[in-house]
Design a protein around this motif. Structure first.
Motif, mmCIF file in Angstrom:
data_model
loop_
_atom_site.group_PDB
_atom_site.id
_atom_site.type_symbol
_atom_site.label_atom_id
_atom_site.label_comp_id
_atom_site.label_asym_id
_atom_site.label_seq_id
_atom_site.Cartn_x
_atom_site.Cartn_y
_atom_site.Cartn_z
ATOM 1 N N ILE A 119 1.045 -1.024 -0.132
ATOM 2 C CA ILE A 119 0.005 -0.071 0.054
ATOM 3 C C ILE A 119 1.072 1.203 0.105
ATOM 4 O O ILE A 119 0.353 2.073 -0.820
ATOM 5 N N ILE A 123 1.101 4.549 -2.732
ATOM 6 C CA ILE A 123 0.958 5.603 -2.313
ATOM 7 C C ILE A 123 1.618 6.813 -2.269
ATOM 8 O O ILE A 123 2.129 7.710 -3.710
ATOM 9 N N ILE A 130 -6.007 3.058 -5.125
ATOM 10 C CA ILE A 130 -5.983 1.153 -3.987
ATOM 11 C C ILE A 130 -6.203 0.646 -3.542
ATOM 12 O O ILE A 130 -7.134 1.386 -2.800
ATOM 13 N N LEU A 158 -1.607 8.397 4.520
ATOM 14 C CA LEU A 158 -2.725 8.230 3.054
ATOM 15 C C LEU A 158 -3.641 9.955 3.272
ATOM 16 O O LEU A 158 -3.962 10.357 2.271
ATOM 17 N N SER A 164 -3.345 9.175 -4.013
ATOM 18 C CA SER A 164 -3.943 8.326 -4.113
ATOM 19 C C SER A 164 -5.395 8.161 -2.942
ATOM 20 O O SER A 164 -5.833 8.099 -1.748
ATOM 21 N N LEU A 166 -7.421 4.448 -0.798
ATOM 22 C CA LEU A 166 -7.495 3.722 -0.982
ATOM 23 C C LEU A 166 -8.967 3.529 -0.620
ATOM 24 O O LEU A 166 -9.790 3.764 0.281
ATOM 25 N N GLY A 233 -9.836 2.499 4.419
ATOM 26 C CA GLY A 233 -9.379 3.815 3.958
ATOM 27 C C GLY A 233 -10.542 4.848 3.831
ATOM 28 O O GLY A 233 -9.828 5.807 2.647
#
Length: 728
Positions: A119, A123, A130, A158, A164, A166, A233
């Motif tokens: 992950i 990122i 993702i 994140l 990005s 998730l 996420g």
């Protein structure tokens, strides 16, 4: 224990639990940059997809299916390799894959212990979307990815970056039926282009929802599986924001479950959305876990209520108050949303039952479709005392009081030698746990043993990559709230640092203590009570914390529950009455998927039955797993009928049917007097139903419709119970 309102940081002197939950939601400071990535959820034919772990067995099988369905998979990543696989390029790193293949999304198909690094690599490479499907990722590993700390490089955080998005972890994935793009392992026969958007915590519940909308002629637009872990996420509200703006989505289905605040936050957001929108899209929801056992983890790692979090009933009520049609089984999504889309209103559950000629089950919950004014106070979450919580659950480790206190002593923490003699008036609440709403660890402090005290507060703290967190900004506030006197400040400060250190070093999700500075040593703060919970995935996937998990005492647990664990089966016994009583929990349940297993227990209760157990075979159940599940269920003398409710995704319907037939043949004596009702839907459902129907086995009943199957199981169980009662 800890009430809902203290889990949110506040500046206000006093608020109701509902108001505090709303006010203490994730702040704009933490969410502004990450919110910019919401648009990345809008996948379709244009989406260029790569797989991390591309050449692995699971990724290969999934990629073949997805490509055949229409997904634009352009290649993948396997560390150290640069070649071809399935006629597509394989690259050695995500960074190189981004440079060469220009992907819009990546699906992560690696083992749980490798997933956090995968992950973070995605990122760092700024892949827009993702999708992490792995289960059993250690909680503290994912916490380090999600926590909005200020002390990490921005490219590896994140929540403080804007490139990005998730989805997951422990997610079935995201799928666009309209755009023929699947990143996950959803059963493709259930998904066809249409108008219903789905956002779900549970994979199996989302599959049921998809199948129901398909049968109703509605189909689906975009389906987002947010995942069943403690932290995710992407949340339910994130999915709702995308779906209400999506031109192809005309109605929305929500699949929620016990654990966290996501459904409550969704209710708040829907209330606001309906107030500002002239023609809001109709929304229906199902919440699994109404009959969940307090303190137990019901299959999914996040399917339990931490102290202070609302139960499933409170979540259902909040959604109803927001104008959502709350149903009790996902098979109702199709007819309910079809009715709402036609402009009709559904005012009660009985109205929903009448939508299906084969629906004898009556709804217990009231449904609303018009805007409803929210009451000032919501129902308080069910409080769970440490004495109510069982000592062990498959997805976690809870330590008993004496073992917990001994562990604290070993960590150098000052523990009272005579805790029973300390009066309640001299004790304070001090806890370290996960704030799911902010994806951060937090400390909760109360000047009494009650978290409902007006002065009780919660304080998030950063989770650094290395070293210890900086508690200096919040420590004076915690000390002030506990109000133990100036002489106790050095001791109290040491204790707080020790508890936070234990929380991080031993990968806990809950350290709940009571502390005192009672006579004769007013300057020495001591722990008088401890209830400690640790993450099982740290040992299962990360091979860490063996010393902590060695403290487990399986002799205190139900033997049948313990015996099921080696086979990957989550089995939890429900009810505690003697066999054969008129109120007996007499229906054994065998279900694949945690959300569906919880919902099966709930829906059976609405049908007038009582499940004797929760049993989740897992998403990869095999014929042997099914047989083993029967053996576990049959250890319970109360069981008078077994209800098998399987929705085929990775678990194929025909494979399950063969497993049932084999179990009948191998367990002929045990099953001679126990009828089995089987409902198989999803992948290869017709083949599975035919195998059951053609088996010629007495006492084996096959159904397609859930309501018919549930009614049959309840009737057979009650009949067998009455027969036994008459004989006795």
């Amino acid at each position: 224990m800890l009430s809902q309102h203290v889990l949110r940081k506040t500046r206000l002197p006093r608020l109701s639990s509902a108001a505090c939950r709303s006010s203490f939601g994730t702040t704009s400071v933490n969410r502004t940059k990450y919110d910019a990535t919401l648009k990345n959820l809008k996948i379709g034919r244009h989406t260029r997809v790569i797989f991390q772990g591309f050449t692995g067995r699971q990724a290969t099988a999934n990629a073949k299916e997805s490509i055949a369905w229409g997904t634009n998979i352009v290649g993948g990543v396997t560390p150290g390799r640069e070649s071809e696989h399935l006629g597509l390029p394989v690259l050695p790193s995500v960074r190189k894959a981004v440079d060469v293949l220009k992907p819009h999304a990546t699906g992560i198909y690696v083992a749980a212990h490798q997933a956090p690094a995968a992950i973070e690599e995605a990122i760092e490479a700024e892949v827009p979307l993702i999708v992490a499907v792995a289960e059993h990722i250690p909680l503290h590993d994912i916490l380090r990815v999600l926590s909005p700390t200020k002390h990490r490089p921005i490219h590896s955080i994140l929540k403080t970056q804007s490139a990005s998005r998730l989805v997951g972890a422990n997610s079935p994935g995201i799928i666009s039926s309209v755009g023929k793009c699947r990143i996950g392992f959803q059963p493709l026969p259930c998904f066809e282009p249409g108008k219903v958007g789905i956002v779900a915590k549970s994979g199996t519940l989302s599959y049921e929802a998809a199948a129901s909308t398909l049968r109703a002629g509605l189909g689906q637009s975009l389906c987002v599986g947010v995942g069943g872990d403690i932290l995710s996420g992407t949340g339910l509200v994130d999915g709702l924001k995308i779906l209400v703006e999506d031109e192809e989505t005309e109605a929305i289905a929500i699949c929620g479950e016990i654990g966290g605040f996501a459904e409550m936050e969704a209710a708040d957001w829907i209330q606001e959305y309906r107030s500002r929108t002239r023609n809001p899209k109709p929304i229906a929801a199902v919440i699994a876990g109404v009959n969940a056992v307090p303190g137990r983890i019901m299959g999914h790692a996040g399917a339990f209520a931490l102290p202070g979090e609302p139960d499933a009933s409170a979540k259902s009520k909040a959604l109803e108050d927001a104008g959502v049609a709350v149903i009790n089984h996902p098979s109702r999504f199709g007819p309910v949303l079809k009715t709402l889309l036609s402009g009709s209103q559904i005012l009660s559950g009985n109205a929903i039952a009448s939508l299906k000629a084969t629906a004898p089950m009556q709804q217990r919950r009231t449904l609303h479709t018009s805007a409803v004014k929210r009451p000032l106070h919501r129902p308080c979450p069910q409080k769970v005392s440490p004495k109510q919580v069982t000592t062990e659950s498959r997805r976690s480790l809870y330590l008993s009081r004496d073992v917990a206190l001994n562990l604290l002593r070993e960590q150098g923490i000052d523990v009272s030698e005579t805790p029973a003699k300390v009066p309640d008036s001299a004790q304070r609440l001090l806890a370290v746990l996960i704030n799911r709403a902010t994806s951060s660890p937090c400390i909760i402090a109360s000047p009494t043993t009650s978290d409902t005290d007006v002065a009780a507060r919660s304080f998030d703290f950063d989770y650094p990559i290395h070293g210890t967190p900086d508690l200096a900004p919040i420590l004076p506030k915690i000390i002030k709230i506990l109000n133990l006197g100036e002489d106790s400040l050095p001791s109290l400060s040491t204790l707080i640092h020790q508890l936070v250190s234990l929380f991080m070093s031993k990968e806990a999700f809950l350290l709940h203590t009571l502390v005192t500075a009672a006579a004769p040593n007013h300057n020495a703060v001591k722990v008088t009570h401890a209830h400690l919970g640790f993450d099982d995935a740290a040992l299962r996937s990360g091979k860490r914390q063996a010393d902590i998990h060695a403290l487990r005492d399986a002799s205190l647990e139900d033997p049948a529950e313990v015996s099921a664990e080696p086979d990957g089966i989550v089995y939890i016994k429900l009810g505690g009455e003697k066999p054969g009583t008129s109120k007996s929990h007499n229906i054994g349940t065998l279900v694949n998927g945690a959300g569906l297993a919880m919902n099966t227990v709930d829906a059976l209760a609405d049908a007038g039955g009582k499940a004797a157990n929760f049993l989740d075979t897992g998403g990869k159940a095999t014929s042997e797993t099914v047989k083993r599940s029967f053996e576990v269920i049959l250890q319970d003398e109360r069981v008078k009928c077994i209800f098998v409710n399987i929705f085929g995704g990775l678990t194929l319907g025909d494979m399950i049917a063969r497993g049932i037939v084999l179990a009948f043949q191998d367990l002929e004596k045990q099953l001679a007097k126990i009828p089995v009702v089987v409902r198989i839907r999803g992948t290869n459902e017709a083949e599975g139903q035919k195998i059951i129907a053609d088996s010629g086995l007495s006492g084996l009943y096959a159904f397609d419709d859930f309501d018919e199957a549930a009614a049959k199981a309840v009737g057979l169980a009650d009949e067998k119970t009455k027969e036994q009662h008459t004989k006795d």
